[in-house]
Design a protein around this motif. Structure first.
Motif, PDB file in Angstrom:
ATOM      1  N   GLY A   1       0.369  11.946 -61.913  1.00 49.57           N
ATOM      2  CA  GLY A   1       1.042  11.517 -60.695  1.00 49.57           C
ATOM      3  C   GLY A   1       0.941  12.508 -59.546  1.00 49.57           C
ATOM      4  N   ARG A   2       0.473  13.708 -59.811  1.00 45.91           N
ATOM      5  CA  ARG A   2       0.314  14.726 -58.764  1.00 45.91           C
ATOM      6  C   ARG A   2      -1.168  14.822 -58.406  1.00 45.91           C
ATOM      7  NH1 ARG A   2       2.792  20.565 -59.868  1.00 45.91           N
ATOM      8  NH2 ARG A   2       4.653  19.255 -59.959  1.00 45.91           N
ATOM      9  N   THR A   3      -1.490  14.820 -57.139  1.00 48.76           N
ATOM     10  CA  THR A   3      -2.876  14.976 -56.707  1.00 48.76           C
ATOM     11  C   THR A   3      -3.320  16.403 -56.993  1.00 48.76           C
ATOM     12  OG1 THR A   3      -2.537  13.355 -54.956  1.00 48.76           O
ATOM     13  CG2 THR A   3      -4.459  14.799 -54.756  1.00 48.76           C
ATOM     14  N   PRO A   4      -4.376  16.573 -57.803  1.00 46.18           N
ATOM     15  CA  PRO A   4      -4.805  17.936 -58.161  1.00 46.18           C
ATOM     16  C   PRO A   4      -5.405  18.669 -56.976  1.00 46.18           C
ATOM     17  CG  PRO A   4      -6.301  16.318 -59.100  1.00 46.18           C
ATOM     18  CD  PRO A   4      -5.205  15.554 -58.431  1.00 46.18           C
ATOM     19  N   ARG A   5      -5.195  19.967 -56.983  1.00 49.85           N
ATOM     20  CA  ARG A   5      -5.789  20.839 -55.959  1.00 49.85           C
ATOM     21  C   ARG A   5      -6.084  22.191 -56.609  1.00 49.85           C
ATOM     22  NH1 ARG A   5      -6.299  20.975 -50.429  1.00 49.85           N
ATOM     23  NH2 ARG A   5      -6.263  23.021 -49.478  1.00 49.85           N
ATOM     24  N   GLN A   6      -7.357  22.602 -56.544  1.00 47.16           N
ATOM     25  CA  GLN A   6      -7.765  23.915 -57.017  1.00 47.16           C
ATOM     26  C   GLN A   6      -8.377  24.665 -55.842  1.00 47.16           C
ATOM     27  OE1 GLN A   6      -9.514  21.211 -58.957  1.00 47.16           O
ATOM     28  NE2 GLN A   6      -7.640  20.991 -60.107  1.00 47.16           N
ATOM     29  N   GLU A   7      -8.056  25.955 -55.766  1.00 41.08           N
ATOM     30  CA  GLU A   7      -8.561  26.811 -54.691  1.00 41.08           C
ATOM     31  C   GLU A   7      -9.262  28.009 -55.318  1.00 41.08           C
ATOM     32  OE1 GLU A   7      -7.808  26.514 -51.264  1.00 41.08           O
ATOM     33  OE2 GLU A   7      -6.503  24.766 -51.440  1.00 41.08           O
ATOM     34  N   ILE A   8     -10.483  28.255 -54.883  1.00 39.79           N
ATOM     35  CA  ILE A   8     -11.217  29.452 -55.297  1.00 39.79           C
ATOM     36  C   ILE A   8     -11.432  30.291 -54.046  1.00 39.79           C
ATOM     37  CG2 ILE A   8     -13.330  30.410 -56.286  1.00 39.79           C
ATOM     38  CD1 ILE A   8     -13.841  27.695 -57.576  1.00 39.79           C
ATOM     39  N   SER A   9     -11.110  31.567 -54.136  1.00 40.22           N
ATOM     40  CA  SER A   9     -11.401  32.437 -52.992  1.00 40.22           C
ATOM     41  C   SER A   9     -11.971  33.757 -53.473  1.00 40.22           C
ATOM     42  CB  SER A   9     -10.164  32.650 -52.125  1.00 40.22           C
ATOM     43  OG  SER A   9      -9.206  33.386 -52.826  1.00 40.22           O
ATOM     44  N   LEU A  10     -12.674  34.395 -52.563  1.00 41.77           N
ATOM     45  CA  LEU A  10     -13.321  35.673 -52.839  1.00 41.77           C
ATOM     46  C   LEU A  10     -13.125  36.562 -51.618  1.00 41.77           C
ATOM     47  CD1 LEU A  10     -15.433  37.436 -54.448  1.00 41.77           C
ATOM     48  CD2 LEU A  10     -17.181  36.247 -53.142  1.00 41.77           C
ATOM     49  N   GLN A  11     -12.697  37.794 -51.875  1.00 41.59           N
ATOM     50  CA  GLN A  11     -12.515  38.744 -50.769  1.00 41.59           C
ATOM     51  C   GLN A  11     -12.608  40.166 -51.296  1.00 41.59           C
ATOM     52  OE1 GLN A  11      -8.592  37.411 -49.707  1.00 41.59           O
ATOM     53  NE2 GLN A  11      -7.605  39.084 -50.777  1.00 41.59           N
ATOM     54  N   ALA A  12     -12.903  41.079 -50.401  1.00 43.09           N
ATOM     55  CA  ALA A  12     -12.881  42.489 -50.767  1.00 43.09           C
ATOM     56  C   ALA A  12     -11.425  42.883 -50.975  1.00 43.09           C
ATOM     57  CB  ALA A  12     -13.508  43.322 -49.665  1.00 43.09           C
ATOM     58  N   SER A  13     -11.165  43.640 -52.047  1.00 41.74           N
ATOM     59  CA  SER A  13      -9.778  44.051 -52.307  1.00 41.74           C
ATOM     60  C   SER A  13      -9.587  45.546 -52.060  1.00 41.74           C
ATOM     61  CB  SER A  13      -9.358  43.701 -53.733  1.00 41.74           C
ATOM     62  OG  SER A  13     -10.107  44.435 -54.671  1.00 41.74           O
ATOM     63  N   ALA A  14     -10.669  46.267 -51.968  1.00 38.25           N
ATOM     64  CA  ALA A  14     -10.672  47.709 -51.680  1.00 38.25           C
ATOM     65  C   ALA A  14     -12.107  48.032 -51.280  1.00 38.25           C
ATOM     66  CB  ALA A  14     -10.242  48.510 -52.903  1.00 38.25           C
ATOM     67  N   ALA A  15     -12.351  49.259 -50.950  1.00 45.87           N
ATOM     68  CA  ALA A  15     -13.704  49.647 -50.518  1.00 45.87           C
ATOM     69  C   ALA A  15     -14.751  49.390 -51.595  1.00 45.87           C
ATOM     70  CB  ALA A  15     -13.713  51.114 -50.123  1.00 45.87           C
ATOM     71  N   ASP A  16     -14.338  49.436 -52.852  1.00 44.53           N
ATOM     72  CA  ASP A  16     -15.316  49.317 -53.929  1.00 44.53           C
ATOM     73  C   ASP A  16     -14.970  48.218 -54.934  1.00 44.53           C
ATOM     74  OD1 ASP A  16     -13.056  50.527 -54.920  1.00 44.53           O
ATOM     75  OD2 ASP A  16     -14.134  52.046 -56.067  1.00 44.53           O
ATOM     76  N   LYS A  17     -14.137  47.254 -54.530  1.00 42.66           N
ATOM     77  CA  LYS A  17     -13.737  46.182 -55.449  1.00 42.66           C
ATOM     78  C   LYS A  17     -13.721  44.842 -54.742  1.00 42.66           C
ATOM     79  CE  LYS A  17     -11.105  49.151 -58.417  1.00 42.66           C
ATOM     80  NZ  LYS A  17      -9.843  49.596 -58.883  1.00 42.66           N
ATOM     81  N   VAL A  18     -13.810  43.797 -55.548  1.00 40.25           N
ATOM     82  CA  VAL A  18     -13.755  42.434 -55.040  1.00 40.25           C
ATOM     83  C   VAL A  18     -12.703  41.672 -55.849  1.00 40.25           C
ATOM     84  CG1 VAL A  18     -15.612  41.630 -56.568  1.00 40.25           C
ATOM     85  CG2 VAL A  18     -15.155  40.428 -54.428  1.00 40.25           C
ATOM     86  N   LEU A  19     -12.026  40.745 -55.181  1.00 40.43           N
ATOM     87  CA  LEU A  19     -10.970  39.959 -55.810  1.00 40.43           C
ATOM     88  C   LEU A  19     -11.316  38.484 -55.734  1.00 40.43           C
ATOM     89  CD1 LEU A  19      -8.096  39.998 -57.101  1.00 40.43           C
ATOM     90  CD2 LEU A  19      -7.223  39.616 -54.772  1.00 40.43           C
ATOM     91  N   ILE A  20     -11.322  37.838 -56.892  1.00 41.87           N
ATOM     92  CA  ILE A  20     -11.526  36.393 -56.988  1.00 41.87           C
ATOM     93  C   ILE A  20     -10.191  35.797 -57.386  1.00 41.87           C
ATOM     94  CG2 ILE A  20     -12.744  34.546 -58.213  1.00 41.87           C
ATOM     95  CD1 ILE A  20     -14.289  37.743 -58.762  1.00 41.87           C
ATOM     96  N   THR A  21      -9.784  34.731 -56.715  1.00 46.62           N
ATOM     97  CA  THR A  21      -8.567  34.029 -57.116  1.00 46.62           C
ATOM     98  C   THR A  21      -8.919  32.576 -57.396  1.00 46.62           C
ATOM     99  OG1 THR A  21      -7.934  33.536 -54.836  1.00 46.62           O
ATOM    100  CG2 THR A  21      -7.015  35.532 -55.810  1.00 46.62           C
ATOM    101  N   ILE A  22      -8.294  32.057 -58.439  1.00 43.79           N
ATOM    102  CA  ILE A  22      -8.422  30.637 -58.784  1.00 43.79           C
ATOM    103  C   ILE A  22      -6.999  30.119 -58.949  1.00 43.79           C
ATOM    104  CG2 ILE A  22      -9.262  28.953 -60.458  1.00 43.79           C
ATOM    105  CD1 ILE A  22     -11.616  30.866 -61.006  1.00 43.79           C
ATOM    106  N   ALA A  23      -6.606  29.238 -58.021  1.00 40.69           N
ATOM    107  CA  ALA A  23      -5.233  28.758 -57.965  1.00 40.69           C
ATOM    108  C   ALA A  23      -5.184  27.252 -58.195  1.00 40.69           C
ATOM    109  CB  ALA A  23      -4.614  29.105 -56.615  1.00 40.69           C
ATOM    110  N   ASP A  24      -4.061  26.793 -58.733  1.00 39.57           N
ATOM    111  CA  ASP A  24      -3.859  25.359 -58.927  1.00 39.57           C
ATOM    112  C   ASP A  24      -2.442  24.974 -58.506  1.00 39.57           C
ATOM    113  OD1 ASP A  24      -1.903  25.268 -61.245  1.00 39.57           O
ATOM    114  OD2 ASP A  24      -3.540  26.252 -62.294  1.00 39.57           O
ATOM    115  N   ASN A  25      -2.222  23.695 -58.417  1.00 41.92           N
ATOM    116  CA  ASN A  25      -0.901  23.162 -58.107  1.00 41.92           C
ATOM    117  C   ASN A  25      -0.322  22.446 -59.330  1.00 41.92           C
ATOM    118  OD1 ASN A  25      -2.655  20.959 -58.054  1.00 41.92           O
ATOM    119  ND2 ASN A  25      -1.485  19.880 -56.493  1.00 41.92           N
ATOM    120  N   GLY A  26      -0.556  23.048 -60.486  1.00 46.61           N
ATOM    121  CA  GLY A  26      -0.154  22.440 -61.749  1.00 46.61           C
ATOM    122  C   GLY A  26       1.289  22.715 -62.124  1.00 46.61           C
ATOM    123  N   ALA A  27       1.542  22.561 -63.408  1.00 44.12           N
ATOM    124  CA  ALA A  27       2.896  22.674 -63.942  1.00 44.12           C
ATOM    125  C   ALA A  27       3.364  24.114 -64.075  1.00 44.12           C
ATOM    126  CB  ALA A  27       2.967  21.983 -65.309  1.00 44.12           C
ATOM    127  N   GLY A  28       2.455  25.085 -63.908  1.00 37.79           N
ATOM    128  CA  GLY A  28       2.822  26.481 -64.105  1.00 37.79           C
ATOM    129  C   GLY A  28       2.851  26.825 -65.582  1.00 37.79           C
TER     130      GLY A  28
END
Length: 153
Positions: A67-94
């Motif tokens: 009954g809930r419309t699914p939504r997934q988000e993928i993002s990529l960004q620099a998190s420090a001078a020498d690191k990268v951060l990938i996030t994968i988020a959802d709007n699920g039940a937790g």
């Protein structure tokens, strides 16, 4: 494991395309937020990263209640001078409080199907690449997984 120099932008695009094709994602539930220019090169096992991202995307889709419309988000960004951060988020039940400490444990699952090894393998592979994986969750609102990896020199 076969670590190699990889462009994370290309790997994430590939995973998103695979997910959309295999899932028949015509609804546009998957949103990819990548830097418009530049590359983020890491030293990691490509098949392991692809498996990890695909596992997280599948889990994100399956976490959405009926009954809930699914939504997934993928993002990529620099998190420090020498690191990268990938996030994968959802709007699920937790993820419920009583199982949060077990999520990365081998053979642990809250699903009727599956072996419960996906996140344990992902954690080991990410750590072997010099990175870390963790999550934040809110019951009935969703979960975000974070993967931080060192950039290749």
């Amino acid at each position: 494991m076969r670590p190699a120099r990889l462009d994370l932008v290309a790997v994430l695009r590939h995973c998103a395309d695979l997910f959309r094709q295999n899932d028949g994602d015509e609804s546009g539930a998957l949103h990819l937020h990548l830097p418009p220019d530049g590359t983020f090169t890491v030293f990691a096992d490509e098949s392991l990263l692809v498996r990890t991202f695909n596992n997280l995307l599948l889990n994100a889709k399956q976490a959405v209640p009926p009954g809930r419309t699914p939504r997934q988000e993928i993002s990529l960004q620099a998190s420090a001078a020498d690191k990268v951060l990938i996030t994968i988020a959802d709007n699920g039940a937790g993820i419920a409080d009583d199982v949060r400490d077990h999520v990365f444990r081998p053979n642990f699952t809250t699903k009727a199907t599956g072996s419960g090894i996906g996140l344990a393998v992902a954690k080991r592979g990410i750590e072997n690449a010099g990175g870390r994986i963790w999550f934040e969750t809110e019951v009935d609102s969703g979960t975000t997984f974070f993967i931080e990896l060192p950039l290749a020199g």
